[in-house]
Design an enzyme around this catalytic site. Structure first.
Site, mmCIF file in Angstrom:
data_model
loop_
_atom_site.group_PDB
_atom_site.id
_atom_site.type_symbol
_atom_site.label_atom_id
_atom_site.label_comp_id
_atom_site.label_asym_id
_atom_site.label_seq_id
_atom_site.Cartn_x
_atom_site.Cartn_y
_atom_site.Cartn_z
ATOM 1 N N ARG A 153 6.006 4.575 -8.619
ATOM 2 C CA ARG A 153 5.131 4.612 -9.794
ATOM 3 C C ARG A 153 6.013 4.539 -11.034
ATOM 4 N NH1 ARG A 153 2.388 9.725 -10.692
ATOM 5 N NH2 ARG A 153 3.792 9.792 -12.480
ATOM 6 N N HIS A 187 1.538 8.837 -14.667
ATOM 7 C CA HIS A 187 0.302 8.749 -13.879
ATOM 8 C C HIS A 187 -0.787 8.062 -14.701
ATOM 9 C CE1 HIS A 187 -3.295 9.815 -11.706
ATOM 10 N NE2 HIS A 187 -3.702 10.586 -12.672
ATOM 11 N N TYR A 201 8.824 16.257 -14.404
ATOM 12 C CA TYR A 201 8.963 16.403 -12.949
ATOM 13 C C TYR A 201 9.860 15.376 -12.272
ATOM 14 C CZ TYR A 201 5.045 13.091 -13.305
ATOM 15 O OH TYR A 201 4.245 12.028 -13.622
#
Lengths: 326, 380
Positions: free
Chosen positions: B258, B262, B271
């Site tokens: 990714r 998000h 993170y």
């Protein structure tokens, strides 16, 4: 047509619908060779085979989600959740997809499916097998919710539900499955979804109910007539969503007094909505506060105490007398 | 009564055809016409440029929060090109390339991210569902469609998409199981981008691969390099052919990364490291497909420049059209919220529609409910 009980009447409607329309598919747990745990799907699998009468894996979300996919594809699935108490496993599919596809695709994709669920208490079942949670679905946009009160309305409402272009939750009060028989007409009849029925006219008080507690309402009306000389007007809602406000208001404007009866919990139950609509549309006609005779706001008790929980004729009579003597 | 390993009837494979540098495995290389290869690149580039522009529009406040799709073009396009228009395309929400390829207009996509359900109305001529926000829920619709295809017997197949996070949902299990039990013609394409918002795949499952679950469901499974459009194309082509000929469902795990947050509301620095992201940038799908096509003399820089210019014009036109559309009915009409919930507008919604019209000072007679069924009956 001979007299038949409600289980048989629902079975008849399923046979008729499958015979008439090859798009009608029946699916659920144990509905094939076992013919349903209440035998409501009797004879369907033998007649139509496993392609159209589908025993699914034990997965409520799977049943409803797959039925949504079939409906999008152009079929008319009639899915069964074995007991209403297990619908929660599928609630997200019902709320997030069945009730929304038409709206979010602006009419392009639709979900003409029926979800049949044996509901309610009164058969001394084990835990989690006696729930009445119709209010949850009435609260969910995009769904229709109908609940028959006997063999004739069961058959007619199921036909209406199967023919409806939108998703319909069809509750089957299982206490009524074999409680009594009724004549059903020779030809297929449908009841319009969204319309209540006045099952007895009266002038002094309106009793409103649906599903299994229509029996309690009728019992109460008989007692009121015999002992109090009061002829109650009785409304069988049949359709919880949409709710037939007009029939309710017309009756209450006439009688000025009202008791609402249902089996599901009281708080935010269907009775709450009925009372709110009377408040909005007929407040100044009221001679007394409206009473609700309902299930209590506890989980329906395990069967040793369920009789005490369920509305019955005596509870309705007490409430009606309070309203009448206010 | 021995105790011994169970021999399972199936095993899963891994496949990559273009390596990280765009070098091709000649034995596995599919035979695709040069024109189609070039077209595939054009669609990927188009999706990439749209995604980039969407981000700018979001930063300018002209569209709402949206999930970026950069880096997922190979999976989405490489699989969708194996479908016929009347096959079903059942996406999650990072299949931008597939949406565009299937005929969803860019104007409509913009309208959707501007906050209007009208943008979720699938185009005519294809069997598509719109973006599915509730994770994994759409997989069951795909399973049901596949079951329906078997009942009707019309040889359509269903291609559905989900992320690695979705594999933890119960609906994912139920869908794979239903599809397998009923041998439904469904291709389950997993975009394994290794993150579910902040949670890495290692915390999503305690097994080596996602695709090994295919063995448990009794269906064929293959894991491919999801940044390699040729591998995605070949794997899903085989799966489509198998499904169409009665061979049931397939699980295709496509490994990617990714590359983006998000959604535009997410901050990945909380993170994961930038170094990690940069390592994957080198392996991204457009660069390596471009190298491959240039090596084959199918594509040159002038072609790309021309494509980019055309794409820019198209995007600019679509933005203008979408922003204009929002100023006119039905988009400009808040009463449209009522118009498509049911085939027939029930009494309570009619009343609420009128109530809102009054609150907003609108004339309901000028904004009749648009519902097709209702207006047809009124006309009759």
């Amino acid at each position: 047509m001979p007299e038949m009980n409600m289980a048989k009447a629902i079975n008849l409607a399923l046979h008729e619908a499958m015979d008439r329309d090859s798009r009608v598919i029946v699916m659920g747990e144990d509905i094939g060779p076992d013919e349903g745990v209440f035998r409501v799907t009797e004879g369907l699998w033998k007649k139509h085979g496993e392609k159209r009468v589908i025993d699914t894996p034990l997965a409520e979300s799977g049943i409803v989600g797959a039925a949504i996919g079939m409906a999008l594809y152009g079929l008319r699935p009639v899915a069964e959740i074995q007991f209403a108490g297990f619908e929660y496993y599928a609630f997200h599919q019902i709320e997030m997809h069945a009730g929304r596809y038409r709206n979010r695709t602006r009419g392009k994709l639709t979900v003409p499916m029926v979800l049949r669920c044996p509901s309610g208490g009164g058969i001394r079942a084990i835990e989690h097998h006696s729930e009445s949670r119709e209010a949850i679905y009435a609260h969910s946009p995009g769904l229709k919710v109908v609940i028959p009160s006997g063999p004739r309305s069961a058959r007619a409402l199921l036909h209406a539900a199967i023919q409806d272009p939108d998703p319909v939750i069809y509750y089957e009060p299982k206490a009524l499955y074999r409680l009594f028989k009724e004549n059903v007409p020779e030809t297929i009849e449908t009841l319009p979804i969204g319309r209540a029925q006045v099952i007895q006219e009266g002038s002094e008080i309106t009793l409103i109910s649906y599903g299994a507690t229509v029996r309690a309402m009728i019992d109460a009306a008989e007692i009121l007539e015999e002992e109090d000389g009061v002829k109650a007007e009785m409304i069988d809602l049949l359709s919880i969503a949409p709710l037939d406000t007009e029939t309710i208001l017309n009756s209450v404007r006439k009688t000025g007094r009202c008791v609402v009866i249902h089996e599901g919990p009281r708080t935010c139950g269907i009775g709450s909505e009925v009372v709110a609509r009377i408040n909005e549309g007929a407040l100044l006609y009221l001679e007394a506060p409206i009473k609700r005779v309902t299930g209590y706001d506890v989980p329906i008790p395990y069967f040793a105490r369920e009789k005490a929980y369920l509305p019955d004729g005596d509870k309705v009579v007490s409430a009606a007398r309070e309203v009448l003597s206010f | 009564m021995p105790r011994k390993p169970i021999e399972l009837p199936m095993q899963v494979e891994y496949m990559s055809i273009l390596d990280d540098t765009g070098e091709v495995d000649k034995e596995l290389e599919p035979k695709v016409e040069a024109a189609q290869l070039k077209d595939m690149f054009r669609w990927m580039l188009y999706a990439r440029r749209v995604d980039e522009r969407l981000l700018k529009l979001q930063r300018q406040g002209r569209i709402g929060t949206f999930p970026q799709a950069t880096g997922h073009e190979a999976i989405s396009l490489g699989s969708a090109i194996n479908l016929k228009p009347d096959d079903w395309h059942v996406p999650a929400y990072r299949e931008l390339a597939g949406f565009l390829y299937r005929g969803w207009t860019l104007e409509g996509i913009l309208i959707y991210w501007m906050g209007f359900e009208e943008g979720a109305r699938p185009p005519e001529g294809v069997n598509d569902t719109p973006i599915a926000v509730p994770i994994a829920s759409q997989l069951l619709h795909a399973a049901g469609m596949g079951m329906a295809a078997n009942i009707v017997g019309d040889k359509k197949v269903v291609m559905t998409y989900f992320g690695d996070g979705a594999t933890s949902e119960g609906d994912c299990h139920e869908a794979l199981n239903f599809a397998s039990v009923f041998q439904a013609p469904v291709i389950f394409v997993c975009l394994n981008n290794q993150y579910a918002i902040s949670v890495p795949l290692s915390k999503q499952m305690h097994c080596e691969t996602i695709v090994q679950r295919a063995v448990a469901y009794g269906m064929p499974g293959i894991k491919v390099d999801g940044n390699d459009i040729l591998a995605v194309y070949v794997a899903t082509k085989e799966a489509v052919e198998r499904a169409r000929s009665g061979g049931g469902p397939t699980l295709v795990e496509c490994l990617t990364y990714r590359y983006t947050p998000h959604t535009t509301a997410d901050d990945p620095s909380r993170y994961r490291s930038d170094e990690e992201t940069q390592r994957w940038v080198a392996k991204e799908p457009l660069i390596r497909f471009e190298k491959y096509l240039k090596n084959k003399n199918v594509l040159n820089d002038a072609d790309i420049k021309k494509m980019d210019e055309e794409i820019e014009v198209r995007i600019n036109e679509a933005i203008i059209a979408a922003e204009e559309a929002t100023k006119k009915p039905p988009l400009s009409d808040p009463l449209a919220m009522f118009d498509y919930l049911y085939a027939d507008l029930p009494q309570n919604l009619q009343e609420q529609r009128e109530e809102l019209a009054k609150a907003l000072g609108l004339n309901t007679s000028e904004t009749e409910p648009r519902n097709a069924a209702t207006s047809a009956r009124r006309g009759a």
